[in-house]
Design an enzyme around this catalytic site. Structure first.
Site: not given
Ligand code: FE
Ligand code: PHE
Length: 280
Positions: A136, A141, A182, A201
């Site tokens: 993730h 990111h 997010e 993700s």
């Molecule tokens: Fe995150």
């Protein structure tokens, strides 16, 4: 060394990372020797499945930057990613044992250091994991940290976090993080795309967030977003859409203190509350 326990969401489960490895700033060395062949294989399979899903669903900036992560067959070494990342935007990755408390988190971001969890999920968690792992954090990111405008937004968020902490406004600010960094969506010339790491993700939420008729999609609006609660264990029922990273950056340039002041005591919106009247 002893560190404060990390509080996250509604989960009662203690975080799984070994915080004894972390320093006062919560960073640690990436424990590369600890990865097993099975761990590398998990990374390879996650990367493969997820990268195949991206066309038509992920923002172009994300797709363009993804190869900068380097190896796709094995877990990358942060040092190696850092050579490219630092050159691109002066950001660098630092390893952490897992989620960390607000102030050290904001402090790292304000200094253009992005904390990446160094352990990977088990094969049983291949499709879904409650807390962030290296897949993730890295895959979700890091590609957009290669984008100069987005990279500056994340630093500014860290600075804003330190300020919000002093004002008791972290909950409001964290909703902006949630609904942008997010779970953000962006309107591109080709159509709606995802840029939020929690979406990028996730093999289930990536197509859902962009294509499903079920969730509502509202134009990002600071006050509405900061009043909207979120759920950490289901697909989102509300997404907020931006037109460009520049718009996101410009929207968050102002001093938030008066906004926090004005929003305190105002009712919140439930994560799935419909807002039929709100238009761009
Ligand atoms: Fe995150
Ligand atoms: N500009 C905000 C403030 O003054 C901080 C912020 C920046 C918040 C970027 C979110 C994103 O508090």
């Amino acid at each position: 060394m002893a560190v404060e326990p990390v509080v996250y969401g509604a989960s009662e489960r203690p975080p799984r990372g070994d915080y004894a490895r972390a320093g006062a700033d919560y960073t640690c060395a990436q424990n590369y020797a600890a990865y097993t062949e099975a761990d590398h294989d998990t990374y390879r399979r996650l990367y493969e499945r997820q990268s195949r899903l991206l066309p038509g669903l992920a923002s172009q900036a994300f797709i363009d930057a993804l190869p900068s992560l380097g190896e796709r067959d094995r877990i990358p070494r942060f040092e190696e990613v850092n050579e490219r990342l630092y050159q691109a935007t002066r950001w660098e990755l630092v390893a952490v044992p897992g989620l960390i408390p607000e102030v050290p988190f904001f402090t790292l971001l304000a200094n253009r250091k992005f904390p990446v969890t160094d352990w990977i999920r088990t094969p049983e968690e291949f499709d879904y994991i409650v807390e962030p792992d290296i897949f993730h954090d890295l895959f979700g990111h890091v590609p957009l940290l290669f984008n100069p405008v987005f990279a500056d937004y994340v630093q500014r968020y860290g600075q804003g976090g330190l300020k919000a902490h002093g004002l008791g406004a972290c909950e409001m600010l964290s909703r902006l993080y949630w609904y942008t960094i997010e779970f953000g969506l962006i309107r591109e010339s080709e159509g709606l795309r995802a840029y939020g790491a929690g979406i990028l993700s996730s093999s289930g939420e990536l197509p859902y967030s962009v294509q499903s008729p079920e969730p509502q999609r509202l134009p990002l609006q600071l006050a509405r977003t900061m009043r909207t609660r979120y759920k950490i264990d289901t697909f989102q029922q509300t997404y907020f859409v931006i037109d460009s990273f520049q718009q996101l950056f410009d929207m968050t340039a102002a001093d938030f203190s008066p906004i926090y002041q004005a929003l305190k005591g105002q009712p919140e919106f439930a994560a799935n509350e419909r807002e039929e009247a709100l238009t761009a």
